[in-house]
Design a protein around this motif. Structure first.
Motif, PDB file in Angstrom:
ATOM      1  N   ILE A   1      18.442  29.841 -75.577  1.00  0.00           N
ATOM      2  CA  ILE A   1      18.724  29.755 -74.090  1.00  0.00           C
ATOM      3  C   ILE A   1      19.099  28.567 -73.559  1.00  0.00           C
ATOM      4  O   ILE A   1      18.392  27.674 -73.471  1.00  0.00           O
ATOM      5  CB  ILE A   1      17.989  30.640 -73.288  1.00  0.00           C
ATOM      6  N   TYR A   2      20.376  28.265 -72.790  1.00  0.00           N
ATOM      7  CA  TYR A   2      20.388  27.318 -72.203  1.00  0.00           C
ATOM      8  C   TYR A   2      20.675  27.460 -70.603  1.00  0.00           C
ATOM      9  O   TYR A   2      21.493  28.609 -70.122  1.00  0.00           O
ATOM     10  CB  TYR A   2      21.938  26.503 -72.507  1.00  0.00           C
ATOM     11  N   GLY A   3      19.965  26.623 -69.715  1.00  0.00           N
ATOM     12  CA  GLY A   3      20.243  26.697 -68.372  1.00  0.00           C
ATOM     13  C   GLY A   3      21.069  25.552 -67.882  1.00  0.00           C
ATOM     14  O   GLY A   3      20.679  24.656 -68.200  1.00  0.00           O
ATOM     15  N   PHE A   4      22.235  25.899 -66.952  1.00  0.00           N
ATOM     16  CA  PHE A   4      23.074  24.868 -66.615  1.00  0.00           C
ATOM     17  C   PHE A   4      22.767  24.757 -64.957  1.00  0.00           C
ATOM     18  O   PHE A   4      22.574  25.610 -64.303  1.00  0.00           O
ATOM     19  CB  PHE A   4      24.554  25.290 -66.629  1.00  0.00           C
ATOM     20  N   LYS A   5      23.071  23.370 -64.572  1.00  0.00           N
ATOM     21  CA  LYS A   5      23.055  23.128 -63.238  1.00  0.00           C
ATOM     22  C   LYS A   5      23.895  21.631 -63.357  1.00  0.00           C
ATOM     23  O   LYS A   5      23.599  20.765 -63.849  1.00  0.00           O
ATOM     24  CB  LYS A   5      21.466  22.649 -62.924  1.00  0.00           C
ATOM     25  N   ASN A   6      24.619  21.727 -62.036  1.00  0.00           N
ATOM     26  CA  ASN A   6      25.729  20.720 -61.648  1.00  0.00           C
ATOM     27  C   ASN A   6      26.582  20.376 -63.170  1.00  0.00           C
ATOM     28  O   ASN A   6      26.659  19.034 -63.382  1.00  0.00           O
ATOM     29  CB  ASN A   6      24.774  19.547 -61.282  1.00  0.00           C
ATOM     30  N   ASN A   7      26.796  21.313 -63.851  1.00  0.00           N
ATOM     31  CA  ASN A   7      27.692  21.046 -65.059  1.00  0.00           C
ATOM     32  C   ASN A   7      26.941  20.314 -66.052  1.00  0.00           C
ATOM     33  O   ASN A   7      27.662  19.628 -66.964  1.00  0.00           O
ATOM     34  CB  ASN A   7      28.989  20.181 -64.665  1.00  0.00           C
ATOM     35  N   GLU A   8      25.546  20.626 -66.251  1.00  0.00           N
ATOM     36  CA  GLU A   8      24.975  19.875 -67.330  1.00  0.00           C
ATOM     37  C   GLU A   8      23.940  20.725 -67.701  1.00  0.00           C
ATOM     38  O   GLU A   8      23.405  21.780 -67.058  1.00  0.00           O
ATOM     39  CB  GLU A   8      24.241  18.585 -66.770  1.00  0.00           C
ATOM     40  N   VAL A   9      23.293  20.587 -68.890  1.00  0.00           N
ATOM     41  CA  VAL A   9      22.151  21.122 -69.418  1.00  0.00           C
ATOM     42  C   VAL A   9      20.793  20.824 -68.606  1.00  0.00           C
ATOM     43  O   VAL A   9      20.448  19.849 -68.538  1.00  0.00           O
ATOM     44  CB  VAL A   9      21.837  21.060 -70.922  1.00  0.00           C
ATOM     45  N   ASN A  10      20.379  21.842 -67.965  1.00  0.00           N
ATOM     46  CA  ASN A  10      19.077  21.694 -67.111  1.00  0.00           C
ATOM     47  C   ASN A  10      17.768  22.204 -67.821  1.00  0.00           C
ATOM     48  O   ASN A  10      16.747  21.643 -67.598  1.00  0.00           O
ATOM     49  CB  ASN A  10      19.391  22.439 -65.824  1.00  0.00           C
ATOM     50  N   ASN A  11      18.137  23.189 -68.530  1.00  0.00           N
ATOM     51  CA  ASN A  11      16.843  23.763 -69.464  1.00  0.00           C
ATOM     52  C   ASN A  11      17.240  24.267 -70.844  1.00  0.00           C
ATOM     53  O   ASN A  11      18.535  24.651 -70.800  1.00  0.00           O
ATOM     54  CB  ASN A  11      16.294  24.950 -68.636  1.00  0.00           C
ATOM     55  N   ILE A  12      16.324  24.135 -71.735  1.00  0.00           N
ATOM     56  CA  ILE A  12      16.789  24.781 -73.130  1.00  0.00           C
ATOM     57  C   ILE A  12      15.381  25.116 -73.819  1.00  0.00           C
ATOM     58  O   ILE A  12      14.436  24.713 -73.729  1.00  0.00           O
ATOM     59  CB  ILE A  12      17.340  23.921 -73.976  1.00  0.00           C
ATOM     60  N   LYS A  13      15.563  26.466 -74.421  1.00  0.00           N
ATOM     61  CA  LYS A  13      14.379  26.901 -75.127  1.00  0.00           C
ATOM     62  C   LYS A  13      15.215  27.840 -76.251  1.00  0.00           C
ATOM     63  O   LYS A  13      15.944  28.676 -76.276  1.00  0.00           O
ATOM     64  CB  LYS A  13      13.459  27.574 -74.313  1.00  0.00           C
ATOM     65  N   THR A  14      14.353  27.436 -77.602  1.00  0.00           N
ATOM     66  CA  THR A  14      14.680  28.354 -78.663  1.00  0.00           C
ATOM     67  C   THR A  14      13.308  29.326 -79.071  1.00  0.00           C
ATOM     68  O   THR A  14      12.287  28.733 -79.027  1.00  0.00           O
ATOM     69  CB  THR A  14      15.021  27.591 -79.781  1.00  0.00           C
ATOM     70  N   TYR A  15      13.883  30.659 -79.266  1.00  0.00           N
ATOM     71  CA  TYR A  15      12.785  31.683 -79.503  1.00  0.00           C
ATOM     72  C   TYR A  15      13.047  32.098 -81.090  1.00  0.00           C
ATOM     73  O   TYR A  15      14.282  32.264 -81.417  1.00  0.00           O
ATOM     74  CB  TYR A  15      12.824  32.799 -78.620  1.00  0.00           C
ATOM     75  N   LYS A  16      12.119  32.289 -81.784  1.00  0.00           N
ATOM     76  CA  LYS A  16      12.359  32.728 -83.223  1.00  0.00           C
ATOM     77  C   LYS A  16      11.315  33.893 -83.582  1.00  0.00           C
ATOM     78  O   LYS A  16      10.463  34.020 -83.000  1.00  0.00           O
ATOM     79  CB  LYS A  16      11.900  31.650 -84.142  1.00  0.00           C
ATOM     80  N   HIS A  17      11.718  34.611 -84.702  1.00  0.00           N
ATOM     81  CA  HIS A  17      11.075  35.757 -85.183  1.00  0.00           C
ATOM     82  C   HIS A  17      10.497  36.646 -84.275  1.00  0.00           C
ATOM     83  O   HIS A  17      11.386  37.223 -83.819  1.00  0.00           O
ATOM     84  CB  HIS A  17       9.834  34.886 -86.065  1.00  0.00           C
ATOM     85  N   SER A  18       9.202  36.890 -84.005  1.00  0.00           N
ATOM     86  CA  SER A  18       8.785  37.714 -83.180  1.00  0.00           C
ATOM     87  C   SER A  18       8.506  37.522 -81.612  1.00  0.00           C
ATOM     88  O   SER A  18       7.700  38.304 -81.118  1.00  0.00           O
ATOM     89  CB  SER A  18       7.225  38.426 -83.676  1.00  0.00           C
TER      90      SER A  18
END
Length: 247
Positions: free
Chosen positions: A209-226
């Motif tokens: 999941i990417y969160g965008f703010k002011n045309n840039e990546v503001n947050n990022i998180k990867t979830y896996k498996h369970s």
């Protein structure tokens, strides 16, 4: 930093964020073939077309660039095929696989239940979204697998077509489209007002999941498996990964 293409494919979001601080050199079989770097403070992938070229077939496409008017003419009366128009090029989308549709369906169920009674509404493809980049004459036209629209009533034209920008967009990766979803669409959504982008990978059963703010990546998180994927934008919106990936 030098990393293999396999490592970048499996952790693309991680290296996209690292590229803001240093240049990432990507190798295949020990040979340098692509770079990922930040330009003028903005994240932009610099690639020989795609990081995931070795495992991703290209989009099925018409083989030439076209104007926005030509794209509209081509798609106006075609009720069978699905097309997208990205940065001046037409793409004919392949038919989705079973695991692709399974993930889309399960996510839609979760989204629909969570947004029931709220002002925002989830939609699924086919549903054209017109996105205008700054300083581009023509918009791009995409059909995200799943999207959340919060300004529907204010952005309907006289033919009942949506003309706004979704708050959240999700794409489920396919072999034929993953290079565009990971690179071209990531940049397109980031620079056209989308607030959050979910990349759902049914091959390694992960969601980034990417969160965008002011045309840039503001947050990022990867979830896996369970694990349970959590939205940055909508507090409380979550999806259990074990539900969306076909056993």
């Amino acid at each position: 930093m030098i990393v293999s293409s396999t490592e970048v494919q499996n952790n693309f979001g991680k290296y996209l964020m690292l590229a803001a601080k240093e240049e990432i050199i990507i190798t295949r079989n020990g040979i340098e073939f692509a770079r990922l770097q930040s330009m003028e403070g903005k994240l932009e992938p610099i690639l020989q077309e795609s990081i995931v070229k070795e495992t991703a077939e290209p989009y099925h496409f018409k083989g030439r660039k076209a104007s926005y008017e030509e794209f509209l003419e081509l798609t106006r009366d075609d009720e069978v095929n699905r097309y997208e128009y990205i940065d001046g090029k037409i793409y004919l989308l392949a038919s989705p696989t079973t695991r692709h549709q399974y993930a889309v369906t399960e996510m839609l169920v979760s989204f629909h239940q969570w947004f029931r009674g709220e002002k925002c509404t989830p939609f699924v493809a086919p549903f054209d979204i017109h996105l205008k980049r700054p300083n581009f004459d023509d918009p791009s036209v995409v059909q995200p697998d799943l999207m959340v629209i919060c300004n529907l009533d204010n952005h309907l034209d006289e033919r009942d077509y949506y003309t706004g920008v979704p708050s959240l967009v999700a794409e489920v990766l396919s072999r034929s489209t993953q290079s565009n979803d990971l690179v071209k669409k990531l940049d397109l959504y980031m620079t056209t007002g989308v607030n959050e982008y979910w990349i759902v990978n049914p091959f390694n059963k992960a969601v980034t999941i990417y969160g965008f703010k002011n045309n840039e990546v503001n947050n990022i998180k990867t979830y896996k498996h369970s694990e349970t994927a959590l939205s940055f934008l909508f507090e409380g919106l979550s999806v259990e990964l074990e539900r969306i990936f076909r056993p």
